[in-house]
Design a protein around this motif. Structure first.
Motif: not given
Length: 426
Positions: A35-43
């Motif tokens: 749904x949303x353009x968030x960074x991943x936990x890895x990022x």
């Protein structure tokens, strides 16, 4: 899959096969989110060394004790960081808190209610105030206008940016249009990079629209490249200086998708006159931003070696996710007309267009199968996509394996919705 020449019987058989596949997937009880353009936990983990980076030294190189009040414009070192991202002089940058959306809302509020160049310049002095919104576009931009009661008027996006012939035509015909939203590099959601000609023509708009006109230049993905040799975006600040329209464009950026998304640094870059007008109102809102966090970021990038080196780490994480999306789309729709999409070379999204009338159905079906997508219509003002066709895909948060699984569901939903539509129209 080509539905154009398929017989009624062929469509019925295909619908039964796809419906059976859909039932099998529903039984898996998936829970996937695009749904949303968030960074991943890895990022965001790439920036965990921000914690404790100051080691008790709270004095910036410019001699500011960042623990105390003051410094409405941010510390000089943070302003220089913003200047390097946006390509402007540091003296024309204000560094704030973690959210560029906050700065956008504040600038829009000041321009609308108080005026960036004195009370008489306030947009709400007019009986009607409108804003141009390239579509498909960014839903949060639309929300700002809606919150302030500013009417939104759409203009089509092309492969080189907004349709500038249309923009210029509308501005000449309607003096109540007071601005335009822009995401000039890796545009949300299409991934388009504005061409040099488009940037040049946008720099000229202040001459057409008059003194009160402002382009809100949200350069959120200025350095979010996925390729080693990205297309360079022309410098709007320099183009406006050349055109004598410095006041007509206000730029925004942040580190929210660069370091820790919830605790980054945001920037607004503008002409001397616009900054002065904005700061006059900002001084009633805050005594200063989080300068401790600004210093943390300055030191972090110094230790990283360079901003570009840090962004390459992000690209390495994101690229396989984008590659998975594009692979599934190409395999499913590369030889037919069931969908169209942009192969983004950066940013956070891929824009997909179904056949007209199917976006809402695809989103609903995907949700039923356990895959959440951005709501249909979100990329248009007031949530109204006239063609009901655009869907924004945001692949950064899930793992590569989860993106792969989600895209299998997505293409199945597009195929099934398309076949059912074809049967209805047969």
């Amino acid at each position: 899959m080509n539905l154009t020449n398929a017989s009624q019987e062929q469509l019925q058989n295909l619908e039964q096969t796809l419906a059976a596949e859909f039932s099998t997937i529903k039984a898996k009880n998936l829970s996937l989110d695009l749904t949303r353009g968030k960074p991943s936990a890895e990022q965001v983990s790439l920036s965990d060394s921000l914690d404790g980076i100051l080691k008790g030294n709270y004095t910036s190189k410019s001699g500011i004790d960042v623990r105390n009040y003051g410094g409405l414009e941010g510390i000089p070192e943070a302003r220089e960081l913003g200047a390097s991202i946006l390509g402007v002089p540091a003296s024309n940058v204000l560094a704030g808190g973690n959210s560029s959306l906050t700065l956008m809302h504040q600038v829009m509020t000041v321009a609308h209610i108080f005026g960036l160049n004195g009370p008489e310049s306030a947009w709400n002095k007019q009986s009607s105030v409108k804003f141009l919104c390239p579509v498909p576009g960014y839903d949060r931009h639309f929300s700002v206008c809606e919150h302030l009661g500013i009417e939104m008027v759409t203009v089509p996006m092309t492969s080189t940016g907004p349709d500038m012939d249309k923009v210029e035509e509308m501005l000449k015909a309607d003096s109540s249009i007071k601005g335009m939203w822009c995401v000039p590099k890796y545009s949300n959601p299409t991934g388009v990079i504005y061409s040099d000609e488009t940037v040049e023509r946008i720099a000229q708009l202040g001459k057409i629209a008059g003194d009160g006109f402002r382009v809100m230049w949200d350069n959120a993905y200025a350095i979010h490249d996925l390729t080693d040799n990205p297309v360079q975006l022309a410098n709007i600040f320099e183009a406006c200086a050349k055109a004598g329209t410095e006041d007509s464009v206000i730029q925004f950026a942040s580190t929210s998708k660069i370091t820790h998304a919830g605790s980054g640094v945001a920037f607004v870059a503008a002409s001397d006159a616009n900054l002065a007008g904005f700061k006059k109102s900002l001084g009633f809102i805050t005594i200063g931003p989080d300068k401790v966090n600004q210093l943390r970021h300055v030191n972090f990038f110094a230790e990283e070696g360079s901003l570009n080196a840090h962004m390459k780490k992000h690209a390495e994480i994101i690229k396989p996710r984008f590659a998975s999306v594009l692979k599934h789309l190409e395999e499913a729709f590369g030889d037919n007309d069931l969908g169209a999409w942009e192969s983004a070379e950066g940013g956070y999204f891929i824009s997909f267009d179904t056949r007209p009338g199917l976006a809402q159905e695809v989103v609903d079906m995907a949700d039923e199968a356990g895959v959440k997508l951005t709501p249909a219509g979100a990329t248009f003002p007031y949530g109204n996509d006239p063609q009901d066709s655009n869907i924004r895909i945001a692949p950064t948060v899930p793992t590569v394996e989860q993106v792969d699984e989600a895209m299998q569901v997505f293409v199945l939903c597009v195929k099934l919705a398309s076949v059912r539509q074809a049967l209805k129209n047969a």
